[in-house]
Motif scaffolding. Structure first.
Motif: not given
Ligand code: SF4
Length: 434
Positions: A259-260, A277, A280, A336-337, A341-342, A345-346, A348
């Motif tokens: 993800c990151s 993003e 995140q 950091p979530p 959660t990611i 909502r973000y 992945c």
């Protein structure tokens, strides 16, 4: 004057454009709009004697056409965000009548004034005031006073399909297919609605061009526009490049979870990632121990900040970074979530990307991954076992099976990979995962 007769101001970018232009002329207009948008300092009102303001609507259309034809997600996100920011800045400074003209356009018609709303919807003024006061949790008398004193509290109504966001926020009343709320609530959602209209415009243009017989001509045009835009960004990114080689964990992206890592690579390559993003990635880097100063420098290279001086950036663009470090707004020190959660909502990649894009990015991060491992990861994603898929990907790098459960936090991924690297003898012995 009737609101329906008020025209939006000339700078409004989504007005109808009439007349004919060659693609060469359109390309020049698109380039000028790009020059303007990348050099525009967020929050600044441009001098209206400038040429590009006369071509605001045409410039917006020229870029929407390019976005529609290429379907380039980076370009589209950049365009939508920047145009919406520019729109919001201009809207804030517009005269009350210009604001009404814009609201009328954005919401496809708006009624303003308690008596007008009451008459049109055939509901008593008293009922409307009572209900709105209850929603705002104030006494009817106090709400009445607000309505009579502040223009922003004038009661207004727009159709539900255009103003449903007000109902979603529980800030207005739904009456017979109409959303009734103080004018200020319409101001609050106008930027998001503007963005939705632009998105819709891009989708419609795409449908028209892709279904027509000039598809290839437009493709050539769009490629030139995107290349011009990339060139502008590349110049900036090179000029303010962030050096990421070092011993600290936030300087070692090869340890980041997918993800990151994807967001980081995207940002380093293009200088742009959308707001959600950015939050995140910023929280993740903070979680790895990146100090505030370092993080501010990292994001300063963003294309959106092009042309902003460091001091100005610290005052404006740096706000949300200081916010997540607990130095602004609610002063909450955000963490950091976790994966759950990611995923909801973000970003992945295991939940957001389609199978072939996922294969491609995972192979890029770990070129040694086998097709069998990739197949198993895709199978896990199909049944929504995203954290299991991520765990399998980690195992494809370490060659070891994770004994306890699945990855549940991006920092856990970094911790495991950094221990593995240390054991292998290739890592930095001093790096510690917080
Ligand atoms: Fe990141 Fe968690 Fe998704 Fe892995 S499962 S990519 S750590 S959000």
């Amino acid at each position: 004057m009737e609101i329906s007769k008020i025209r939006p101001p000339s700078w409004y970018p989504l007005q109808q454009v009439k007349g004919e232009l060659s693609l060469g002329e359109l390309l020049e207009i698109a380039k000028k709009r790009i020059d303007f948008l990348v050099s525009w300092k967020a929050g600044e009102i441009p001098d209206d004697s400038l040429d590009y303001l006369k071509n605001n609507a045409l410039g917006n259309l020229a870029l929407c056409i390019a976005s529609a034809v290429t379907d380039d997600a980076y370009f589209r996100n950049w365009l939508l965000e920047t145009e919406a920011d520019f729109f919001a800045t201009m809207f804030k400074k517009a005269s009350p009548s210009a604001k009404l003209g814009i609201l009328n356009k954005v919401f496809g018609g708006i009624i303003v004034g308690l008596s007008g709303v009451s008459e049109y919807l055939n509901v008593s003024s008293d009922f409307i005031l009572n209900e709105l006061a209850t929603i705002r949790r104030v006494k009817k008398e106090s709400f009445n006073q607000l309505v009579g004193t502040f223009e922003g509290f004038s009661v207004a109504a727009a159709r539900f399909e255009k103003a449903y966001k007000i109902i979603r926020k529980e800030s207005g009343l739904l009456l017979g297919g109409w959303v009734v709320a103080p004018l200020i609530e319409f101001f609050r959602i106008v930027k998001a609605c503007f963005q939705s209209i632009m998105e819709q415009r891009i989708r419609e243009i795409r449908k028209r061009i892709m279904g027509g017989n000039k598809k290839e001509v437009y493709e050539g045009y769009a490629q030139e526009v995107i290349a011009y835009w990339r060139g502008k960004r590349a110049k900036f990114v090179t000029a303010k490049s962030y050096v990421s080689s070092g011993s600290k964990l936030w300087q070692r992206p090869h340890l980041f979870p997918p993800c990151s890592r994807i967001l980081y690579d995207k940002f380093m390559a293009t200088g742009y990632i959308p707001h959600g993003e950015r939050v995140q990635l910023a929280l993740f880097l903070k979680g790895l121990g990146m100090p505030l100063e370092e993080q501010l420098k990292f994001w300063y290279k963003a294309v959106d900040n092009m042309g902003i001086s460091w001091d100005n950036y610290l005052r404006k663009g740096g706000y949300y970074i200081r916010h997540i470090y607990g130095l602004e707004g609610s002063r909450k020190d955000y963490s950091p979530p976790k994966c759950e959660t990611i995923i909801s909502r973000y970003f992945c990649p295991f939940s957001k990307l389609d199978s072939s894009s996922l294969r491609e990015v995972l192979k890029k991060i770990n070129p040694k991954i086998t097709s069998g491992a990739l197949d198993r990861i895709i199978d896990a994603c199909i049944i929504h076992e995203f954290t299991r898929a991520c765990t399998m990907f980690l195992e494809s790098i370490t060659g070891k099976t994770l004994r306890r459960g699945f990855i549940s936090h991006p920092l856990q991924f970094v911790r495991i990979l950094s221990i593995y690297e240390k054991k292998k003898g290739g890592g930095n012995k001093r790096a510690k995962v917080p």
